[in-house]
Design a protein around this motif. Structure first.
Motif, PDB file in Angstrom:
ATOM      1  N   VAL A  34       0.868  -1.192   0.000  1.00  0.00           N
ATOM      2  CA  VAL A  34       0.000   0.000   0.000  1.00  0.00           C
ATOM      3  C   VAL A  34       0.894   1.228   0.000  1.00  0.00           C
ATOM      4  O   VAL A  34       2.037   1.168   0.461  1.00  0.00           O
ATOM      5  CB  VAL A  34      -0.951   0.022   1.224  1.00  0.00           C
ATOM      6  CG1 VAL A  34      -1.988  -1.083   1.130  1.00  0.00           C
ATOM      7  CG2 VAL A  34      -0.184  -0.094   2.537  1.00  0.00           C
ATOM      8  N   ASN A  35       0.373   2.339  -0.528  1.00  0.00           N
ATOM      9  CA  ASN A  35       1.226   3.518  -0.695  1.00  0.00           C
ATOM     10  C   ASN A  35       0.558   4.781  -0.144  1.00  0.00           C
ATOM     11  O   ASN A  35      -0.389   5.299  -0.724  1.00  0.00           O
ATOM     12  CB  ASN A  35       1.546   3.684  -2.192  1.00  0.00           C
ATOM     13  CG  ASN A  35       2.565   4.776  -2.443  1.00  0.00           C
ATOM     14  OD1 ASN A  35       2.960   5.496  -1.515  1.00  0.00           O
ATOM     15  ND2 ASN A  35       2.987   4.915  -3.691  1.00  0.00           N
ATOM     16  N   TYR A  36       1.071   5.276   0.982  1.00  0.00           N
ATOM     17  CA  TYR A  36       0.553   6.503   1.595  1.00  0.00           C
ATOM     18  C   TYR A  36       1.390   7.713   1.181  1.00  0.00           C
ATOM     19  O   TYR A  36       1.217   8.801   1.735  1.00  0.00           O
ATOM     20  CB  TYR A  36       0.617   6.417   3.124  1.00  0.00           C
ATOM     21  CG  TYR A  36      -0.338   5.445   3.781  1.00  0.00           C
ATOM     22  CD1 TYR A  36      -0.060   4.081   3.824  1.00  0.00           C
ATOM     23  CD2 TYR A  36      -1.504   5.894   4.391  1.00  0.00           C
ATOM     24  CE1 TYR A  36      -0.919   3.198   4.458  1.00  0.00           C
ATOM     25  CE2 TYR A  36      -2.368   5.014   5.038  1.00  0.00           C
ATOM     26  CZ  TYR A  36      -2.070   3.663   5.059  1.00  0.00           C
ATOM     27  OH  TYR A  36      -2.916   2.782   5.690  1.00  0.00           O
ATOM     28  N   SER A  37       2.336   7.528   0.273  1.00  0.00           N
ATOM     29  CA  SER A  37       3.225   8.643  -0.069  1.00  0.00           C
ATOM     30  C   SER A  37       2.639   9.436  -1.239  1.00  0.00           C
ATOM     31  O   SER A  37       1.585   9.106  -1.769  1.00  0.00           O
ATOM     32  CB  SER A  37       4.615   8.111  -0.426  1.00  0.00           C
ATOM     33  OG  SER A  37       4.637   7.695  -1.770  1.00  0.00           O
ATOM     34  N   ALA A  38       3.383  10.459  -1.652  1.00  0.00           N
ATOM     35  CA  ALA A  38       2.884  11.303  -2.745  1.00  0.00           C
ATOM     36  C   ALA A  38       3.368  10.801  -4.107  1.00  0.00           C
ATOM     37  O   ALA A  38       2.965  11.332  -5.140  1.00  0.00           O
ATOM     38  CB  ALA A  38       3.353  12.737  -2.510  1.00  0.00           C
ATOM     39  N   LYS A  39       4.236   9.783  -4.094  1.00  0.00           N
ATOM     40  CA  LYS A  39       4.836   9.342  -5.372  1.00  0.00           C
ATOM     41  C   LYS A  39       4.558   7.875  -5.653  1.00  0.00           C
ATOM     42  O   LYS A  39       4.481   7.071  -4.712  1.00  0.00           O
ATOM     43  CB  LYS A  39       6.360   9.485  -5.271  1.00  0.00           C
ATOM     44  CG  LYS A  39       6.837  10.897  -5.257  1.00  0.00           C
ATOM     45  CD  LYS A  39       8.345  10.892  -5.461  1.00  0.00           C
ATOM     46  CE  LYS A  39       8.923  12.180  -4.963  1.00  0.00           C
ATOM     47  NZ  LYS A  39      10.159  12.003  -4.224  1.00  0.00           N
TER      48      LYS A  39
END
Ligand code: GAL
Length: 703
Positions: free
Chosen positions: A670-675
């Motif tokens: 899962v990806n909580y970052s901006a990129k």
């Protein structure tokens, strides 16, 4: 040879530990038995039949089945409908709702409705109401207004629980039970006469005679001394001119946490007498509220948590982080709740925009689905969405549901649920009961040792407005997730031996027994990381009558000389290798003994050149002590990396915000970052959901 008395004491302690361990092991096994692994993670939703016109129920529950929900959740706020008049119980309406759910293939989580007593009860017995720190008596009109300490409230709750337990005792349509709802007073402490009396009883139980309390608390200070337990008030800073006795505060927090645990235990015992053995009993807690301690709830089958990430409190990462929440929020809740009884679930998950936050933004499109997958990755046995329909009246009018205000159309996040439920169901065909956790991942299993005593005590005596226990702990926890370590947050009653690495952040309160266990753990090959403030006090909150933190000196191979704190405009610096790190929250300055390696030293302030991070080899393992508490956690992360490297344990280096976890044969990213992030998925792997390019608020699942 040990004197007989000491031997008996040691044998007694060992027996207690063994029994505690056995009962935990038994609990873990029994908690797992409720949830067949092949079911993966059923998804459900809250519904309140009592809040909707009767003629809607059939339509709504049918719709719930169409969305694909496996279960629903009834009754936690329905006491006034279940017992409209004292002693007259009405289950006709609830039976009808349970039957409608059943006809639609939906299981039911049934609740006890103790957080919302009917008005007749409070009018007849105003003594059941809690009193807050300002001396204001809480009133009917909301929820959670009663005192867990009130014997009268407990009596009425017991009767209500018994009635509902008898009614649904052998009802197979009921999947499991939830006690109360987020039992807490939402950050307020109870100072009612009932709480005062119960606190005095608790103290008497603990100290037996008042002189022992006086000695332990140090009540000679400022002439606080008592001659009878009945004179002791719940410490309340709002009614004191200067600071309260810290030992009294610590005991009061312990008492309050015990009180709610006992209140749940009381309900558990009633229910268990009646219900089917395959039906489980839990409660739902806010994971990081300091008032209630989830780790105490070993008296239930397991505990579940509630989670709202987008409500203006959690900045997350990057410019859109406020729409996603922090990567550690669900992760930490999973890793804290799962080890308590060996299993957990998410009882409430934010369905979209809420109404009670600091500011109620729209969550990022896709993120609700991502949160559900993140809950799956962390081992949850079910996820329940809060709530099925957006209410048209009441205190949560502007709170999203799966279904919008027209009562029939799925909201944007409702659509995400429809998608994720399909995905989760289709994943079952790829479930392999024989799958084993990948070796490299398993080799870095790490324990974070947690005792709420440290949090309660340090946050009460922070010494600087920049100290926050949970922030400190989360710097280590966040680094562990970036290094892609599976983590269990554990308490001292667990076995340390299965964890190659253990971190005990700011472990201020301890005793010789714990130091001995840590020493054995390290001698047997464990790698222990301790941080500032550790070992300053005994369990009674007293500073040791020795050098500062002396009980851990031998273990860490150093003397902790003093600590320093800086203004938030001034930066202290630390050099480790070629890099310089900044701190200004806290710094323990240590003097290593010969043989202990200095990994990092302070490079400014008057103690420049003295040790900040040290590493001590002991038996087959190592102890690392980290003196500073930084804001960005970079020094903490670099130290942990070095610990794993030295131990020959392979770690990954994930960008902040990307979480990869393994569960039951599946890798989930899962990806909580901006990129976007290119996930290093091997060519031989089968991607089941998503793709190698993991976008913000998106998911990838592979095996
Ligand atoms: C939770 C609570 C629910 C509901 C929800 C709204 O904290 O347990 O009953 O109020 O918040 O977001």
């Amino acid at each position: 040879m040990l004197p007989l008395k000491t031997f008996r004491h040691v044998a007694g302690v060992c027996l207690c530990l063994l029994l505690a361990w056995l009962s935990n092991a038994a609990n873990a096994q029994s908690a797992d038995k409720f949830f067949p692994k092949a079911d993966l993670m059923p998804i459900g939703s809250y519904y309140y039949p009592e809040q909707w016109p009767h003629e809607y129920w059939a339509r709504d529950l049918k719709k719930m089945a169409e969305v694909g929900f496996d279960f629903t959740h009834f009754g936690e706020f329905a006491w006034a409908f279940i017992e409209p008049e004292e002693g007259h119980f009405d289950f006709k309406w609830l039976d009808e709702a349970v039957e409608l759910a059943h006809q639609n293939g939906i299981k039911v989580i049934m609740c006890t409705s103790s957080p919302t007593p009917p008005v007749w009860l409070e009018q007849k017995h105003p003594e059941v109401l809690m009193v807050n720190e300002l001396g204001v008596t809480m009133q009917h009109g909301s929820r959670q207004q009663c005192s867990w300490s009130s014997p009268v409230y407990r009596e009425y709750v017991s009767k209500m629980v018994e009635a509902i337990a008898r009614h649904y005792a052998t009802d197979k349509r009921i999947w499991g039970w939830q006690l109360d709802n987020e039992p807490s007073h939402y950050g307020q402490y109870d100072y009612s006469p009932a709480a005062q009396a119960s606190f005095q009883k608790w103290l008497k139980n603990k100290y037996h005679d008042i002189e022992t309390l006086n000695k332990t608390w140090g009540t000679a200070f400022w002439s606080i001394r008592y001659s009878d337990f009945s004179q002791v008030r719940c410490p309340n800073n709002k009614e004191l001119i200067a600071q309260a006795n810290p030992a009294a505060i610590l005991d009061f927090k312990r008492f309050s946490a015990d009180e709610v645990t006992g209140f749940m235990g009381m309900q558990y015992d009633i229910l268990r007498k009646y219900i089917l053995p395959e039906q489980w009993i839990t409660t739902n807690l806010m994971p990081t509220h300091d008032q209630v301690d989830p780790t105490r709830f070993t008296n239930l089958d397991f505990v579940t948590y509630t989670k709202y990430l987008v409500a203006g409190y959690d900045k997350g990462l990057g410019p859109q982080g406020f729409r996603m929440g922090s990567p550690t929020s669900i992760a930490f809740s999973n890793d804290l709740f799962r080890p308590i009884n060996g299993t957990t679930g998410v009882m409430e998950l934010q369905p979209g925009q809420v109404n009670w936050g600091k500011f109620n933004s729209q969550p990022m499109p896709g993120v609700v689905r991502m949160w559900i997958w993140h809950a799956f990755a962390g081992g949850n046995k079910f996820v329940c969405n809060y709530r099925f329909k957006q209410p048209l009246t009441g205190g949560e009018q502007y709170h999203y549901g799966i279904i919008g205000t027209d009562g029939v159309t799925p909201s944007r996040s409702g659509q995400e649920y429809i998608k994720v439920i399909k995905e989760m169901k289709s994943l079952k065909k790829d479930y392999d009961p024989n799958a084993k956790m990948p070796k490299d991942y398993a080799s870095r299993l790490t324990a974070v040792l947690y005792n709420p005593d440290n949090r309660w005590e340090e946050d009460n005596q922070p010494q600087t407005n920049q100290w926050n226990f949970m922030d400190h702990l989360m710097r280590y926890y966040g680094a562990l997730k970036e290094l892609n370590c599976p983590v269990d947050v554990i308490t001292e009653n667990k076995d340390f031996g299965k964890y190659p690495v253990m971190i005990a952040p700011a472990y201020e309160l301890l005793d010789a027994k714990l130091v001995e266990r840590w020493t054995q753990y390290v001698e047997n090959g464990g790698h222990l990381v301790l941080s500032c403030r550790t070992g300053q006090k005994d369990r009674n909150d007293k500073l040791w009558e020795m050098h500062y933190s002396e009980p851990i000196s031998k273990l860490i191979g150093a003397k902790v000389s003093f600590y320093d704190l800086l203004p938030d405009t001034v930066w202290g610096t630390v050099k480790m290798g070629l890099k310089t790190y900044k701190w200004n929250n806290w710094a323990d300055v240590v003097d290593p003994v010969p043989g202990t390696e200095t990994w990092a030293s302070y490079s400014n302030q008057y103690y420049a050149g003295r040790a900040a991070v040290i590493n001590h080899k002991l038996g087959k393992g190592t102890v690392t002590f980290v003196g500073p508490d930084t804001d960005d956690g970079e020094l903490e992360k670099a130290t942990l990396k070095k610990v794993y490297e030295q131990a020959g344990i392979p770690v990954a280096n994930l960008p902040k915000g990307v979480i990869l976890e393994w569960r039951d044969g599946f890798w989930v990213g899962v990806n909580y970052s901006a990129k976007p992030y290119l996930v290093p998925i091997p060519a031989t792997a089968k991607i089941l959901i998503g793709s190698k390019i993991l976008n913000p608020a998106d998911v990838v699942v592979w095996k």
